[in-house]
Each structure stands twice: as C-alpha cells, then as structure tokens.
Design an enzyme around this catalytic site. Structure first.
Site, PDB file in Angstrom:
ATOM      1  CE1 TYR A 163       0.622   0.079   4.448  1.00 11.25           C
ATOM      2  CE2 TYR A 163      -1.657  -0.549   4.767  1.00 11.25           C
ATOM      3  CZ  TYR A 163      -0.413  -0.268   5.280  1.00 11.25           C
ATOM      4  OH  TYR A 163      -0.238  -0.335   6.624  1.00 11.25           O
ATOM      5  CD  GLU A 164       0.111   6.095   1.277  1.00 11.49           C
ATOM      6  OE1 GLU A 164      -1.096   6.180   1.527  1.00 11.49           O
ATOM      7  OE2 GLU A 164       0.711   6.909   0.557  1.00 11.49           O
ATOM      8  N   GLY A 165       1.456   2.912  -2.628  1.00 12.68           N
ATOM      9  CA  GLY A 165       2.337   2.748  -3.783  1.00 12.68           C
ATOM     10  C   GLY A 165       3.166   1.503  -3.625  1.00 12.68           C
TER      11      GLY A 165
END
Lengths: 591, 591
Positions: free
Chosen positions: A434-436
C-alpha cells in the site's frame, strides 16, 4: 503470545546523540530536551506495551465483522481507542489551534513506531485519520478546517483515504467515480472504492472520507481528478451530526493480515461531498501528503521487524537445542539455548542491525520533513522527496524479510498461529503494497526523483556521504565504517552513471534496474546512518560515559551491518549494469 | 481463483534434453522414452490441473476440523483422493512387489511436482505415506512389509512420521516418548508428538504411524532412540483391521498455511508399537530416508513458485495500468497491461528463471538418487548427500521469495485472500521450516557434508563445473554462461578455502557463514544447470528444431539468471570472509 517493550533507549540515542534534535536549527525542536522526549517515550511505551500489544493477537484472530451495515472491531479495540485518544496520543503532532499538542512530526513518528510495533491494525485507525487531517489542514477552507479538524485531532471522528477502484490503483487516470455539481457548491458522488482502511467501524461518532472522483464534464484521465470531503454523517452548522450520507460499506475484505483493521469496499450512491482544494487538482492535493504517508509506511516496515525481533530474541534465549560448537555453555541444562548457535546469531544480528539502522533512517527522514515544513527549506524538501521512495520501498521489503527471519528462529512453532510470529509477517506484508507498491516506489525513484531539479538532490546526497567520509577518514575508530561506506557509495554512483549513459538511449535500461537501485540506495543510507551512529558512540565512549556497554554494542552492531549488508551493493550494481536486454528479451507470449 | 497448468514441455526438456534419461546408464531408465514420459506427464497434468488445483483454495478456506476425535478434511478432498489413488498415482515409484508401478524416482518426482503445485496440502497425505513406505521398505522385516506396504502403496492406508515433541524438534536427543518392551516383541508407547502432518483424517481406513521413542532402560540421548510402527487400528493376521490402538489426536494446529492438511498433536497412551529396524538405531533408520524427504521439500519450493508464477503471468497480461515507457503498446485499450513495465518483467523473469533452473536442479538430484539407489554408486550417493541441504535450503528460501514476488505483481489484490496469491506464500513458508529448518540445512552442509569423505564430494562437484567450463569455453554461443559460472564457482571455492583456513581455529568462522555458503552453492548449482540447459538449447537450434522459439527463449531466460542472479555469490563471499567476529561479538544479554 508475543510481547512488546518500546526500545526507548535506542530511540533516545537516535534523537539526542545522532540527530541532536534539541541543539539542531529545526524550528520547534528547541523544546525537545532529553527530559522532555524521555517523558513522552516512556509514557507512550507504557500504553503501547501494556494496552495495545495484548490486543494484537485478538485483532488478528477475531478480525472485523460486518453485519447489517455495521462493522464491529475486535474485542477490546474500542476501549483501547478511548483510552488512547483520551490520553491525547492521537493529536500529538497536530496543530494546537485544533486541539493538538503541536509537537514536531519526529515525535509523532516515534510514538507511531511504538503503536505500530504493538498493534499495526489498531494504529491504522488513527494513522489514516492523521493523513486525512493533514490533507484538510493543507487544502481546506477555514470553515472546513473548523468543521472537521478538532474532532479528527481527538479521533472522535476518524478519517479515510479513498483512491483505489476495482480496476485501478496505481493508474488513477482510469478512475470512474463521478462527482456531479449541485449548484450550491456541493457535489453528489457515485462510484465504488475498494481497499478502504478503516472505511467503516464502531469506534468513532463520524467518519470523514476523503474521496478522489471525476467532476462530470471535466478533463479526461488523471487531469480531471478532484478530491472531496464526504462525511459519513452530515455535519450541521452547529457542529452536531445530521442525516446519514449516501455512503455505505459494501463488504469487508478477507486479507492476509492486519485483520484488526476493517478494509472496506465503500459504495458512494449520490453521496454529498465537498471539494477539498481546487477542481481537477485532486492528485496534487493527495501528493502533498505523500512524503508523510510513505514515511509512515516505511516506519511500519521497521516497526514490525522490531516487534518480531524482540520475540525472536526471547525464544532464542529460552529454547534449548544442541550445544555450542565451541563448547557447552550451560552444562547444568539438558541443552544450550538457541542463541549460542552462529546461524541464529547471524539472523538476530541481521534483525537488530536492520532495526537500529532503519530507526535512524526513518527519524532522519522525519527531521527533514519538519525542516522542510517549518522553515520552507527547499534543500531538505528535495532530499526527503528523493529519499522517500527509498525509505518506503527498501525498509518495507527488508522489514518484511526480517519478520520472516524472526519467524524462522521459532522453527515449527513459527508456523503455528498460537505463537504469534506468523502475524508479524502477515501484517508486515501489506506495507510493501500500500501507499504505492514497492515497484512503483522504484519507478518514482529512478524515473522521477533522480533527475529532479537537474539531479541536484542526488548530488547533495552524494556530497553528504563524501563530506562525512572526508571528515572522518583519519578516525581510526571508524575505519570499519568509512571504507565500506565509500565502496557502497561508489557503487551507487556507478549505477547512477549507468542510468545517465544508457537510460537516454532506452529508458528500459534504467527502469529494469530500478528495484536494484532502490535497494542499493537503501543500503548506502543505512551505511551512512550506521557510520554516523558509530561516530556518536565513539564520542560517548571517548567522553567517558557511565554506560560503556551500550555504546560498545552499538559499534559491534554497526560493524555487522557494514560487513554483512553493505556488500549487497556490488550485486545490485552488477545486475543494473547487465541492462535491459535479458529483462525485456522475451515476447509477452513467451511467459 | 488461481489455476495451474502443468509445464509438461519444460519437464520433458529437462528429462530428455538436459538429463537424457533414456540414454543414460541409470538402471531402470531405459524405459523412459519421450513417448512414455509424455504420456505420464500429460495424464498427471490433467488430474492435477482439473481435480486437485480447484480444491486448493477450498482446502485453505475450510481447513481441517476436529470433532470427537474425528478429523474431517475439506470438502472434495476425499473424493479427489479416491480418484487419485484409484488411478494408481500414489504408487508410481513404488515396488511392483507391493502393488507399485516401479517407475524410477525421477518420474515420481515429476508427478509430485505437479501435485504440489496444484495442491500442496493435499499432496502431503500421499507424500508422507510414501516416506513411511520407504522406511518400512528399507528397514522392515518381510512380515512387516507384507502387512503394511500393499495398502500404503495404494494409499488405502496412509502413513505419518512422528519426530517432534513440544520441547524438541531438531535436538531429538531430548525426546521423552517412551517405549516399554512387552516381552512378546511388541512395545507400549507413551508420550506426545506434535506437528504430525496427516496425523488423523477421514480419507483412509488405517493410518500407520512411524514413531521415534526411547526404549526404557536404553542409552541416554540420541543414541537411545528407536523407530516404531504404530498402526491406528491393529492389523489382524489375515490383514483385516482389529481394535483401535492407544493413539489419538489431541488437537489440530491453527497454522499460517497448508490448512488442507491436518497437522496434529498425537497422544500415545500405551499404544502398541513394533520395532522398525534395530533397537536404538532409530535415527539411522530415519536418516536413510532423509535425502528423499529433503529433496521432496526442495521440490515444494519450486512447486509453489511455479504455481504462483503462472498466476502472476496471467494477471500481468490482463491488468491494465499505465503505458509502456518506450511508447504505448495497446492504443485501443485505456492502458497497457502490467507486463509492459520493466520492473514487472524483472519480477517475472526472476520467477521464470528460478522455476526452470530449480526444476533442472531437483530432477538432477532425483536422478542421482536413482543412480545411487539402483547401482550402489558411492559417488552419486556422496554428491547427492552434499547437495541435499543446498537443494532443500536454497530452493525453499528462494521458492518462498518467488511466491512473495508473484503476490506483489497483484498489488493490493495480492493481499486479499479471494485472489489466492496469499495462499501460495503462506503454503510455501512451511517448506523453509520442516524436514530440518534451513539453518539446520546450512549447518549440515558446512559442518558435516563439506568435509565428508575427506572433502571428496565437494571436489567432485568443483570438477564437474570445471570440466563443463573446459569443454565449452570456446563455444561462443555459451559465452554468456561460461564466464559467470566460472566467477561464481571461484567465489564458492574461495569460501570453502576460507572455511578450511579459519574454521579449524574457530568453528564459528565457518558456521557464521553457513547460510551464505548454502545460498552461494545454490546459485552455482543453478548456474551449472542453466549453462547445461543452454548447451542443450543451442544443440537443438543447431540441429534445426521445428520449435526454435522454445529454445531461443530458454537461452534468454538462462542469460537472465546468469546476469542477474549469479552476482549474488560475490556478496555472499564478502559476508563469509568477514568472519564470526561481528556475528558473535555481542553478549547474549545485549540482544
């Protein structure tokens, strides 16, 4: 069941002997005396160790349940959340204007590390709220701030970030959620968002969703994306809660880990939303928060590794198996404990040297964010932008590896859920995604950050390393640190050079090496952190500390990292220099 | 839901173009014509892909349940097991004398790879039975063989291996389970065993437990351990089943993965057992089967990587995200598929080059076992003994990493159980632990196998590499293979030399590098396999094959491994040469 004890001494060492926060020139840091930070760390250590950690396994086992549109969090979460917010921990770095304690971000980061080590799934409820708070603080109108922020600082209301849709995550230009202007300044949002952490739950009176959507009739693709505030319950003028808004949880996901956090499919069905920031500038509004959010995830990589490591140590000292190869160490016991065995030591040293180095790296990153934010320092901002994908990608990849190693120390018991070591790996796994996803971090680093502002920031980084080496090359006490750091930094420069020379001809030559570059960059940063910590430790020893063991052990742990981890840069360089031909050589059909 | 299609073409390539099984001099291999092996592989591919793979997610989700002493396997397992055994797959490499098909072990290995890729938890019921079968075949009396083996070959009865106790696994000398002689040749066993795979279930009429225990009054420690046959139901003289024996499942473990296999705590309460092999020679009887069992686990590392890889490829071709950096590839679609992106390729190539190399390595191992077993070839036996810890430790560590990479290709969906990618990593995780945790494999390699028979076998391995390089150094088509192999092999030799020179003074200098040595050894073996496969591919191309793409792609995939994976040996060597000082430098209290 695993336990967690906040490593406050190591944290203080980083704050006061590595980063020298109280004597630094970062605005707002002059209050951070050792006495003050100790008090904060000790108190946070207590609540995280005593209240949050015991709920970690409960959250994993029970998970969240959805019934008739209501999401129930695991037993004990609500009471703990009440205790946590009543003690003011949720607003530690928030603005006093909205009820926060106004401490620098670095202190919020230290507390967050403890929360995340103790109970990552629990920490996400407040963490997401913090992210939404920061977006509204940066882009909201004064009225929006006054309406939402006080309750978000106290976590009476929590927040979410809604980006992903079933068919698109990284490529948000494909987004389908629509926002129809209502003529009164509000919008009606319709569409489906997935993977919404803390999207619905029973621990707060209201939930403030920040939602990316396309205003009808706006530009195609990513340029037509705007950011909206969509409250679960409408907020009346007097601040009281009104009608239920047209947003509802559709289902909660069955995940590999972080079961204690409700990951929701959120359905927007003509939900009322308010533009946050400018029309069609939703991505910019999101990206403002990106460095914070990604550093927060980097910290989670460290946090899970630390918690897993602590429990691996306990087991390695307790479990009896075989005898030390250099001679029995505990003749009165039927066997020696695991910790006598060199490969167990190797694993524990991998973990320990990672955690301590990673903590220095993350806190240094937080310090740069404070510097950039509070003093508008463009150099600090540029450097932390460059290092953010390294922090996020490298520390979460490695942090996960460390949880796997910690689990391995337990042998068969590591595979049994009852012992709790599997949870650390399953929870840590999400931080790589997550978050890229980490591949996107590597792309961001090589495809964007490296050349940003004419390559100024990467040059500044190399100067930082070079200057440190120059200043300390004659310090014999640091010899084990300077040489490996020099070599690793040379490798990193050679890789950058390779990208410059070959990436122009064919960008695949750069991007095929992006993951390796991110990892070698991470090692160089960790090497720099360890070299600096070694210098601080040497200084303390020279000055005649009353705790010489602490500093001597720091030096041994650092030497381990330099000797055993930094040689990875040579491997990464060789891979990078092999170029894209073997990587891209097959037709897609050949897979 | 993930799917599985047996890679029969790659398997045939390894059997017939790399190992040339039908023209080799291994006894029993002359029947292995390409037509014959193809028929086996195609049929096994069908049942594994169509029957076992669809049950993989079912097994993960439902798990096994224990109620009133009865363990229920997941929905569909029993019917599939019936179908599988009725088709004769369980006895493929077993002796015809006991109802087996008598094929070489290498064919059993190929079929097992498919079973394990399709459904590892399911495969373990038959796999454990095979292990128990092999122990009885090697050490049983004629009467014991006749009593147990026919039903075990057909899997009407399944088998288990009972080693671990709550307080001891690797260090079996600490074992507490007792066997009291009854004067009639039988024993009464009492004690508790844990982690017993397939310990109790509803798919067979009887379960034959092989149990390690200490005969009362025998020698202390590991020298007093004997192996016993303990049937769940007593077997009457006429072969019919009699009374229930005093062994019962106490509980089933909640595990990280392989939920479809029942991992049991087994309680022996005066259970009747029969000595298998000699008194106090239980470990020897177990170790006879060790190479087989460990090679089987090595195969599982490959098998999970292969299954995960196949599904990562499907997703990478299907999921649209962004545009190729070298120019849009699918202008008619809203975005290009993931597979155009270099870092996704890098990941898929890591996986592909691992799986194909690992398959060659495992099948070569199986061939050596056939050679050693069927012709009493001491050199083959020595070499496979040396390589067994490398196969087990390296391939399961790396196989796990590959499942993590495959999961990563799915982004957020990889973390959601519904997509099935998490199961591959959770199932693959156990292979690093059971049959001797990988740290124990590294210890076995460096502490025992390296110096075995005066270091004869490791010298033989280096000769093998040297000879291949010598024979092919002027073959320009192989230039990309020979040089990296030479360098990696040099690194491995330098590491061996370091151990010889420093391990005498202090064994910690060798053991602190054991994990790195195992990994560099693995890379050299994979490099050798790829160089040999490249040679085979080149030969096929030179001979004018009608499928040039297959061989060209083999070469590209091999070049990737040589360029991108073999450089790891330099890192491992540097770590090893840094010695034990930083590894062992801390006092245990400092952790």
């Amino acid at each position: 069941m695993p336990t967690y004890a906040a490593p406050t001494k190591d944290m203080s060492f980083v704050l006061h002997e590595l980063l020298n926060v109280d004597t630094s020139d970062v605005p707002g840091y002059d209050d951070l005396s050792p006495d003050f930070t100790s008090a904060i760390l000790e108190e946070a250590g207590k609540i995280t160790g005593e209240v949050l950690a015991p709920l970690n396994a409960v959250g994993d086992k029970e998970g969240c349940t959805l019934e008739n549109g209501v999401v129930r969090t695991p037993t004990g979460f609500k009471a703990a959340f009440d205790q946590f917010r009543e003690a003011g921990w949720t607003g530690i770095s928030s603005e006093p204007e909205f009820g926060g304690q106004g401490m620098p971000y670095i202190m919020g980061m230290a507390v967050s590390e403890m929360v995340s080590s103790a109970n990552q799934a629990f920490g996400m409820y407040g963490g997401l709220t913090n992210g939404a708070y920061a977006s509204i603080l940066a882009h909201g109108t004064q009225a929006q701030k006054e309406t939402y922020l006080p309750n978000m600082v106290s976590c009476e209301w929590t927040g979410t970030m809604n980006l992903t849709e079933p068919h698109c995550g990284t490529d948000l230009g494909l987004m389908r959620t629509k926002a129809e202007p209502q003529g009164d300044g509000s919008f009606k949002l319709s569409g489906q968002k997935i993977f919404i952490s803390a999207g619905e739950h029973d621990m707060a009176d209201n939930i403030i969703h920040l939602v990316l959507a396309k205003i009808v009739g706006g530009p195609e693709g990513i340029k037509g994306v705007s950011l909206f505030i969509v409250p679960k319950f409408m907020v009346n003028e007097d601040g009281s809660l009104g009608a239920r808004n047209g947003v509802a949880v559709g289902s909660i996901e069955e995940k590999m880990g972080i079961h204690g956090n409700s990951t929701c499919v959120m359905n927007y069905d003509g939900a009322t939303g308010y533009l946050l920031g400018d029309e069609h500038k939703g991505m910019r509004a999101m990206f403002t928060m990106m460095n914070h959010a990604r550093l927060g995830v980097a910290m989670q990589g460290l946090a899970q590794a630390e918690a897993a490591y602590q429990n691996a140590v306990i087991y390695a000292k307790d479990r009896l198996q075989g005898r030390a190869v250099t001679g029995t160490e505990f003749p009165d016991k039927p066997a020696d404990p695991l910790i006598v065995h060199p490969d167990i030591r190797r694993s524990l040293m991998d973990q320990k040297s990672f955690c301590e180095g990673a903590r220095a790296f993350v806190y240094w990153g937080a310090m740069m964010i404070d510097q950039a934010h509070e003093s508008d320092d463009k150099d600090a901002d540029g450097l932390i932008s460059l290092l953010t994908p390294v922090l996020k990608g490298f520390l979460t990849d490695k942090g996960y590896d460390m949880t796997v190693q910690a689990q391995q120390v337990y042998g068969g018991h590591g595979y049994i859920e009852e012992w709790g070591m599997s949870q650390f790996t399953r929870d840590a796994r999400i931080a790589m995604i997550y978050e890229g996803a980490n591949g996107v971090q590597a792309l961001d680093l090589v495809g964007r950050k490296l050349a940003q502002d004419g390559g100024k920031h990467v040059m500044a980084f190399f100067d930082l390393v070079k200057n440190f080496i120059g200043e300390n090359k004659d310090n014999e006490a640091l010899a084990d640190f300077i040489e490996p750091l020099k070599n690793a930094s040379k490798d990193l420069q050679a890789a950058s050079m390779y990208f410059m020379q070959n990436g122009m001809k064919n960008p695949n030559h750069a991007l095929a090496g992006s993951n390796d570059f991110m990892h070698m960059f991470g090692h160089v940063c960790m090497g720099l952190m360890w070299a600096r910590m070694a210098k601080a430790a040497t200084s303390a020893l020279d000055a005649g500390t009353d705790d010489p063991d602490f500093y001597t052990n720091k030096l041994i742990t650092g030497r381990y990292y330099m000797a055993r981890q930094l040689p990875a840069t040579g491997m990464h360089l060789a891979r990078i220099q092999s170029g894209a031909d073997t990587v891209m050589g097959l037709n897609a059909e050949a897979f």
